[in-house]
Design a protein around this motif. Structure first.
Motif, PDB file in Angstrom:
ATOM      1  N   GLY A 132      62.179 -31.269  13.686  1.00  0.00           N
ATOM      2  CA  GLY A 132      61.547 -31.193  14.997  1.00  0.00           C
ATOM      3  C   GLY A 132      61.864 -32.384  15.891  1.00  0.00           C
ATOM      4  O   GLY A 132      61.022 -32.893  16.620  1.00  0.00           O
ATOM      5  N   LEU A 133      63.113 -32.857  15.817  1.00  0.00           N
ATOM      6  CA  LEU A 133      63.528 -34.013  16.621  1.00  0.00           C
ATOM      7  C   LEU A 133      64.585 -33.578  17.632  1.00  0.00           C
ATOM      8  O   LEU A 133      65.332 -32.634  17.375  1.00  0.00           O
ATOM      9  CB  LEU A 133      64.135 -35.093  15.714  1.00  0.00           C
ATOM     10  N   PRO A 134      64.673 -34.274  18.770  1.00  0.00           N
ATOM     11  CA  PRO A 134      65.760 -33.951  19.710  1.00  0.00           C
ATOM     12  C   PRO A 134      67.114 -34.278  19.079  1.00  0.00           C
ATOM     13  O   PRO A 134      67.235 -35.267  18.343  1.00  0.00           O
ATOM     14  CB  PRO A 134      65.502 -34.892  20.899  1.00  0.00           C
ATOM     15  N   VAL A 135      68.115 -33.459  19.362  1.00  0.00           N
ATOM     16  CA  VAL A 135      69.450 -33.699  18.808  1.00  0.00           C
ATOM     17  C   VAL A 135      69.963 -35.072  19.240  1.00  0.00           C
ATOM     18  O   VAL A 135      70.610 -35.785  18.469  1.00  0.00           O
ATOM     19  CB  VAL A 135      70.444 -32.596  19.263  1.00  0.00           C
TER      20      VAL A 135
ATOM     21  N   GLU B 221      59.747 -37.949  11.156  1.00  0.00           N
ATOM     22  CA  GLU B 221      60.907 -38.702  11.598  1.00  0.00           C
ATOM     23  C   GLU B 221      61.441 -39.601  10.475  1.00  0.00           C
ATOM     24  O   GLU B 221      62.639 -39.815  10.349  1.00  0.00           O
ATOM     25  CB  GLU B 221      60.508 -39.545  12.816  1.00  0.00           C
ATOM     26  N   ALA B 222      60.527 -40.131   9.657  1.00  0.00           N
ATOM     27  CA  ALA B 222      60.930 -41.053   8.590  1.00  0.00           C
ATOM     28  C   ALA B 222      61.830 -40.378   7.559  1.00  0.00           C
ATOM     29  O   ALA B 222      62.533 -41.043   6.813  1.00  0.00           O
ATOM     30  CB  ALA B 222      59.702 -41.653   7.912  1.00  0.00           C
ATOM     31  N   ALA B 223      61.821 -39.055   7.544  1.00  0.00           N
ATOM     32  CA  ALA B 223      62.681 -38.353   6.585  1.00  0.00           C
ATOM     33  C   ALA B 223      64.092 -38.158   7.143  1.00  0.00           C
ATOM     34  O   ALA B 223      64.921 -37.503   6.515  1.00  0.00           O
ATOM     35  CB  ALA B 223      62.066 -37.004   6.230  1.00  0.00           C
ATOM     36  N   LEU B 224      64.376 -38.744   8.304  1.00  0.00           N
ATOM     37  CA  LEU B 224      65.677 -38.501   8.939  1.00  0.00           C
ATOM     38  C   LEU B 224      66.856 -39.044   8.118  1.00  0.00           C
ATOM     39  O   LEU B 224      67.852 -38.352   7.921  1.00  0.00           O
ATOM     40  CB  LEU B 224      65.693 -39.071  10.364  1.00  0.00           C
ATOM     41  N   LEU B 225      66.758 -40.286   7.643  1.00  0.00           N
ATOM     42  CA  LEU B 225      67.885 -40.819   6.863  1.00  0.00           C
ATOM     43  C   LEU B 225      68.126 -39.987   5.598  1.00  0.00           C
ATOM     44  O   LEU B 225      69.261 -39.566   5.339  1.00  0.00           O
ATOM     45  CB  LEU B 225      67.690 -42.307   6.541  1.00  0.00           C
ATOM     46  N   PRO B 226      67.070 -39.718   4.810  1.00  0.00           N
ATOM     47  CA  PRO B 226      67.289 -38.850   3.647  1.00  0.00           C
ATOM     48  C   PRO B 226      67.858 -37.482   4.044  1.00  0.00           C
ATOM     49  O   PRO B 226      68.743 -36.965   3.355  1.00  0.00           O
ATOM     50  CB  PRO B 226      65.893 -38.679   3.041  1.00  0.00           C
ATOM     51  N   ALA B 227      67.382 -36.917   5.146  1.00  0.00           N
ATOM     52  CA  ALA B 227      67.864 -35.595   5.568  1.00  0.00           C
ATOM     53  C   ALA B 227      69.350 -35.649   5.901  1.00  0.00           C
ATOM     54  O   ALA B 227      70.115 -34.739   5.561  1.00  0.00           O
ATOM     55  CB  ALA B 227      67.074 -35.114   6.787  1.00  0.00           C
ATOM     56  N   LEU B 228      69.778 -36.727   6.548  1.00  0.00           N
ATOM     57  CA  LEU B 228      71.194 -36.849   6.898  1.00  0.00           C
ATOM     58  C   LEU B 228      72.057 -37.040   5.648  1.00  0.00           C
ATOM     59  O   LEU B 228      73.184 -36.554   5.591  1.00  0.00           O
ATOM     60  CB  LEU B 228      71.396 -37.998   7.886  1.00  0.00           C
TER      61      LEU B 228
ATOM     62  N   SER C  82      72.067 -23.581  15.593  1.00  0.00           N
ATOM     63  CA  SER C  82      72.020 -23.677  14.137  1.00  0.00           C
ATOM     64  C   SER C  82      70.820 -22.943  13.556  1.00  0.00           C
ATOM     65  O   SER C  82      69.788 -22.793  14.180  1.00  0.00           O
ATOM     66  CB  SER C  82      71.951 -25.139  13.743  1.00  0.00           C
ATOM     67  N   THR C  83      70.989 -22.508  12.331  1.00  0.00           N
ATOM     68  CA  THR C  83      69.902 -21.808  11.669  1.00  0.00           C
ATOM     69  C   THR C  83      69.188 -22.727  10.685  1.00  0.00           C
ATOM     70  O   THR C  83      68.440 -22.279   9.839  1.00  0.00           O
ATOM     71  CB  THR C  83      70.446 -20.593  10.910  1.00  0.00           C
ATOM     72  N   GLY C  84      69.438 -24.017  10.766  1.00  0.00           N
ATOM     73  CA  GLY C  84      68.754 -24.945   9.879  1.00  0.00           C
ATOM     74  C   GLY C  84      69.494 -25.129   8.573  1.00  0.00           C
ATOM     75  O   GLY C  84      70.642 -24.723   8.420  1.00  0.00           O
ATOM     76  N   LEU C  85      68.831 -25.747   7.613  1.00  0.00           N
ATOM     77  CA  LEU C  85      69.455 -26.048   6.337  1.00  0.00           C
ATOM     78  C   LEU C  85      69.290 -24.876   5.374  1.00  0.00           C
ATOM     79  O   LEU C  85      68.323 -24.128   5.462  1.00  0.00           O
ATOM     80  CB  LEU C  85      68.792 -27.292   5.732  1.00  0.00           C
ATOM     81  N   PRO C  86      70.213 -24.733   4.432  1.00  0.00           N
ATOM     82  CA  PRO C  86      70.045 -23.698   3.408  1.00  0.00           C
ATOM     83  C   PRO C  86      68.783 -23.965   2.559  1.00  0.00           C
ATOM     84  O   PRO C  86      68.343 -25.115   2.474  1.00  0.00           O
ATOM     85  CB  PRO C  86      71.315 -23.810   2.574  1.00  0.00           C
ATOM     86  N   PRO C  87      68.235 -22.930   1.935  1.00  0.00           N
ATOM     87  CA  PRO C  87      66.945 -23.037   1.250  1.00  0.00           C
ATOM     88  C   PRO C  87      66.835 -24.173   0.222  1.00  0.00           C
ATOM     89  O   PRO C  87      65.826 -24.883   0.204  1.00  0.00           O
ATOM     90  CB  PRO C  87      66.800 -21.681   0.556  1.00  0.00           C
ATOM     91  N   ALA C  88      67.881 -24.369  -0.592  1.00  0.00           N
ATOM     92  CA  ALA C  88      67.780 -25.409  -1.634  1.00  0.00           C
ATOM     93  C   ALA C  88      67.633 -26.793  -1.000  1.00  0.00           C
ATOM     94  O   ALA C  88      66.823 -27.620  -1.425  1.00  0.00           O
ATOM     95  CB  ALA C  88      69.006 -25.373  -2.540  1.00  0.00           C
TER      96      ALA C  88
ATOM     97  N   ALA D 108      75.672 -29.777  11.811  1.00  0.00           N
ATOM     98  CA  ALA D 108      74.808 -30.423  10.818  1.00  0.00           C
ATOM     99  C   ALA D 108      73.704 -31.221  11.515  1.00  0.00           C
ATOM    100  O   ALA D 108      72.539 -31.187  11.096  1.00  0.00           O
ATOM    101  CB  ALA D 108      75.631 -31.329   9.916  1.00  0.00           C
ATOM    102  N   LEU D 109      74.075 -31.926  12.569  1.00  0.00           N
ATOM    103  CA  LEU D 109      73.072 -32.695  13.317  1.00  0.00           C
ATOM    104  C   LEU D 109      72.012 -31.771  13.895  1.00  0.00           C
ATOM    105  O   LEU D 109      70.819 -32.060  13.864  1.00  0.00           O
ATOM    106  CB  LEU D 109      73.729 -33.488  14.452  1.00  0.00           C
ATOM    107  N   GLU D 110      72.472 -30.625  14.404  1.00  0.00           N
ATOM    108  CA  GLU D 110      71.532 -29.669  14.992  1.00  0.00           C
ATOM    109  C   GLU D 110      70.598 -29.103  13.933  1.00  0.00           C
ATOM    110  O   GLU D 110      69.397 -28.937  14.170  1.00  0.00           O
ATOM    111  CB  GLU D 110      72.302 -28.533  15.684  1.00  0.00           C
ATOM    112  N   ALA D 111      71.138 -28.836  12.764  1.00  0.00           N
ATOM    113  CA  ALA D 111      70.309 -28.297  11.681  1.00  0.00           C
ATOM    114  C   ALA D 111      69.227 -29.293  11.282  1.00  0.00           C
ATOM    115  O   ALA D 111      68.057 -28.939  11.122  1.00  0.00           O
ATOM    116  CB  ALA D 111      71.188 -27.953  10.478  1.00  0.00           C
ATOM    117  N   VAL D 112      69.627 -30.551  11.147  1.00  0.00           N
ATOM    118  CA  VAL D 112      68.665 -31.588  10.760  1.00  0.00           C
ATOM    119  C   VAL D 112      67.610 -31.772  11.851  1.00  0.00           C
ATOM    120  O   VAL D 112      66.410 -31.856  11.577  1.00  0.00           O
ATOM    121  CB  VAL D 112      69.395 -32.922  10.468  1.00  0.00           C
ATOM    122  N   ALA D 113      68.077 -31.780  13.097  1.00  0.00           N
ATOM    123  CA  ALA D 113      67.145 -31.949  14.219  1.00  0.00           C
ATOM    124  C   ALA D 113      66.118 -30.814  14.231  1.00  0.00           C
ATOM    125  O   ALA D 113      64.913 -31.050  14.385  1.00  0.00           O
ATOM    126  CB  ALA D 113      67.920 -31.995  15.534  1.00  0.00           C
ATOM    127  N   ALA D 114      66.595 -29.602  14.039  1.00  0.00           N
ATOM    128  CA  ALA D 114      65.695 -28.447  14.057  1.00  0.00           C
ATOM    129  C   ALA D 114      64.694 -28.538  12.908  1.00  0.00           C
ATOM    130  O   ALA D 114      63.501 -28.285  13.068  1.00  0.00           O
ATOM    131  CB  ALA D 114      66.511 -27.161  13.957  1.00  0.00           C
TER     132      ALA D 114
END
Ligand SMILES: Cc1cc2nc3c(=O)[nH]c(=O)nc-3n(C[C@H](O)[C@H](O)[C@H](O)COP(=O)(O)O)c2cc1C
Ligand code: SF4
Ligand code: FES
Lengths: 428, 166
Positions: free
Chosen positions: B63-66, B32-39, B10-16, B54-60
């Motif tokens: 900086g968390l393991p998938v 890590e605490a931003a994980l729920l909002p990120a999902l 994955s290339t991560g999330l789009p800029p916006a 999507a999971l891979e993008a959020v993980a990247a």
């Protein structure tokens, strides 16, 4: 006549804005609190007798006093997860009077010297979250929150954190795990959150309604607060969320300790003229009470003495057409679904309870099933890490102990004796 | 033979979305605490569910393991790992709603959409599930369509609401 305290702004949409809220006397409590020593506030809240409105009924002031002074940072986490079946009072408080909650949180933060407050709101409450978000923005812009709490020089940031659909995140340590971005699995206590809480730091966790009481205690004093209620241990105004077989379900505010009978009458009496069979006084976790308890005073201690609990004060009313086995089977399904799975007795036991109750409901139960259910309850009770295990056995035990003839009838007749009720004719 | 972590493609999330997430991250002492909002953000971007991408993008991004992100996603009911309809319907069937006819509401939904629970209608328009208490028991029976609560339902109102969904 009892004047509503917590819900006085329901029906006053102006209070949604900072200006309108201030006009209704809002933020006076915070202004007054900022003139007081933090410890004096804690003493006042202790003296008021305010007990947690989230379910456990623990003294709010006492909880605040456990926060160590020499460790920083400290946090307040407001429990807005409200997922106990039957409960919808916190949603009302947030949707109709968001600033009241912000003010309560701010006073608590000043009292325990916490510079960050997270409001953990269940993911489904998007409307309440939007309203709160707007109110927070106004509070920041209006110089209440941020670098200097109402000009006092005390820094306070307040953020909304949305959950993602898990009842167990309402349990305080499950909530902390979830806030930290993990699976919401409760922690072993001790250490208690007051010492090792969010991000390993001292943390107060209080329910929405608990915190909404605080501005009023500060503005009007602990003595005024204590004058409302049953006795020294059961004080203040209380929200009761009443649903099920009543004509006018809704959230009602009363002095704590009003009788169930009065509450029922004020809710328009029984749905479609039915007869009361049973009621749950405090949400899905509370053991069911029979109709003979109609005159019970709905306060913490009286309900506990009657073999149930006030819990979240979610009152679910059931009439004579209700199958108790079916009702409890539905609650058992809930607890089975919501068990986080860490403890074997809770994970396996909730599953077995659901299976057994379904089998009884469908006329496939055996004579020993009642005993089997009680034995499972015995194995879960006291053997699980958090209170969900004990909560799950509450309704089941009360079914077997208080409504056993109905269980027997299912087994004897090999079917559910209560015909499926149709509520709607021709779709309307 | 060595075991290696699956390659993150994955290339991560789009800029916006990245900007939105960066704002949220500042609120917490850990990423890590931003994980729920990120999902929540990712699920919105990916049309209501979270494919592996999507999971891979959020993980990247955090900086968390998938595997860690996966573990969190499976824990919560509001995150979905398979496609859902454009409109997501959640019918409360917990006790207060059951006492006021939620079964008839479920029947009405099933009859109208003609698919089973958790399936997507052939036109991709709707999917539905039964749900636990949504904190609206005073207006039972009720259901949630996307973010909106529909209260005091009757089978007829259910049909009208569902037919009105584009
Ligand atoms: C399974 C479980 C679910 C809970 N859910 C909630 C909830 O949704 N809201 C809440 O305020 N407290 C809930 N509680 C109680 C909290 O753990 C905690 O006692 C409460 O938030 C403390 O606040 P209070 O002292 O102001 O009541 C729950 C407890 C358990 C065991
Ligand atoms: S008692 Fe149940 S819900 Fe609580 S921690 Fe154990 S398994 Fe999880
Ligand atoms: S039981 Fe349906 S909203 Fe609470």
């Amino acid at each position: 006549m009892f004047e509503p305290v917590l819900t006085k702004n329901v029906g006053n949409p102006a209070a949604l804005t900072l200006k309108g809220y201030k006009k209704s006397g809002g933020y006076e409590g915070l202004a007054k609190a900022l003139q007081m020593e933090p410890d004096t506030i804690i003493e006042e809240v202790k003296k008021s007798g305010l007990r947690g409105r989230g379910g456990a009924g623990f003294s709010a002031g006492l909880k605040w006093s456990f926060i160590p002074k020499n460790i920083t940072p400290k946090y307040l986490v407001c429990n807005a997860d409200e997922s106990e079946p039957g409960t919808f009072k916190d949603r009302l408080l947030m949707e109709y009077d968001p600033h009241q909650l912000i003010e309560g949180c701010a006073i608590c933060c000043w009292a325990v010297q916490a510079n960050i407050c997270y409001i953990y709101i269940r993911g489904e409450y998007t409307k309440a979250a939007t309203i709160l978000e707007r109110a927070l923005k106004e509070a920041y812009e209006g110089g209440i929150l941020g670098g200097s709490l109402m000009g006092s020089g005390f820094k306070l940031d307040m953020y909304i954190h949305r959950g993602a659909g898990a009842y167990i995140c309402g349990e305080e340590t499950g909530m902390l795990e979830s806030l930290e971005g993990k699976r919401g699995q409760p922690r072993v206590k001790p250490p208690f959150p007051a010492v090792v809480g969010a991000f390993g730091k001292p943390t107060v966790i209080n329910n929405v309604e608990t915190l909404c009481n605080v501005p009023h205690i500060i503005t009007r004093g602990a003595d005024w607060y204590k004058s409302i209620g049953t006795d020294e241990r059961n004080t203040g105004p209380k929200l009761y969320a009443i649903s099920g077989h009543v004509e006018r379900p809704g959230t009602y505010e009363y002095p704590i300790g009003i009788t169930f009978r009065e509450m029922l009458e004020n809710a328009g009496g029984m749905y479609r003229g039915g007869t009361l069979k049973a009621f749950i006084p405090g949400g899905a976790s509370a053991p069911i009470l029979p109709a003979s308890q109609i005159d019970i005073k709905m306060d913490f201690d009286t309900v506990a003495k009657a073999g149930s609990m006030l819990g979240s004060a979610a009152v679910i009313v059931m009439d004579e057409t209700t199958c108790m086995v079916r009702s409890v089977a539905r609650l058992a399904k809930f607890f089975n679904h919501e068990s986080c799975g860490q403890c074997t007795p809770c994970r396996e036991g909730t599953n077995w309870m659901e299976l057994l109750l379904k089998r009884i409901e469908h006329g496939e139960g055996t004579e020993s099933d009642g005993r089997l259910l009680l034995s499972i309850c015995g194995q879960i009770g006291g053997n699980s890490l958090c209170a969900l295990g004990d909560a799950a056995i509450g309704p089941v035990k009360s079914l077997v102990e208080r409504f056993y003839p109905e269980v027997e009838q299912h087994v004897r007749e090999r079917r559910c004796p209560f015909p499926q009720r149709r509520h709607f004719q021709n779709g309307a | 033979m060595s075991v290696s972590e699956p390659k993150v493609t994955s290339t991560g999330l789009p800029p916006a979305a990245k900007a939105e997430l960066d704002e949220i991250r500042k609120r917490y002492p850990t990423d890590e605490a931003a994980l729920l909002p990120a999902l929540h953000i990712a699920q919105r971007l990916w049309g209501g569910w979270l494919p592996d991408e999507a999971l891979e993008a959020v993980a990247a991004e955090l900086g968390l393991p998938v595997s860690k992100v996966y573990g969190v996603v499976t824990f919560y009911d509001l995150y979905h790992q398979k496609p859902v309809g454009r409109h997501r319907i959640r019918v409360c069937t917990n006790l207060s709603c059951q006492l006021r006819g939620s079964e008839e509401i479920m029947e009405a939904v099933r009859e109208e959409l003609r698919v089973e629970e958790d399936e997507v209608t052939p036109d991709g328009r709707c999917s539905y599930v039964h749900f636990e208490c949504l904190g609206s028991c005073d207006t039972a029976p009720m259901m949630m369509v996307d973010e909106t609560y529909h209260e005091n339902l009757t089978p007829r109102r259910v049909r009208d609401i569902l037919r009105g969904l584009k």
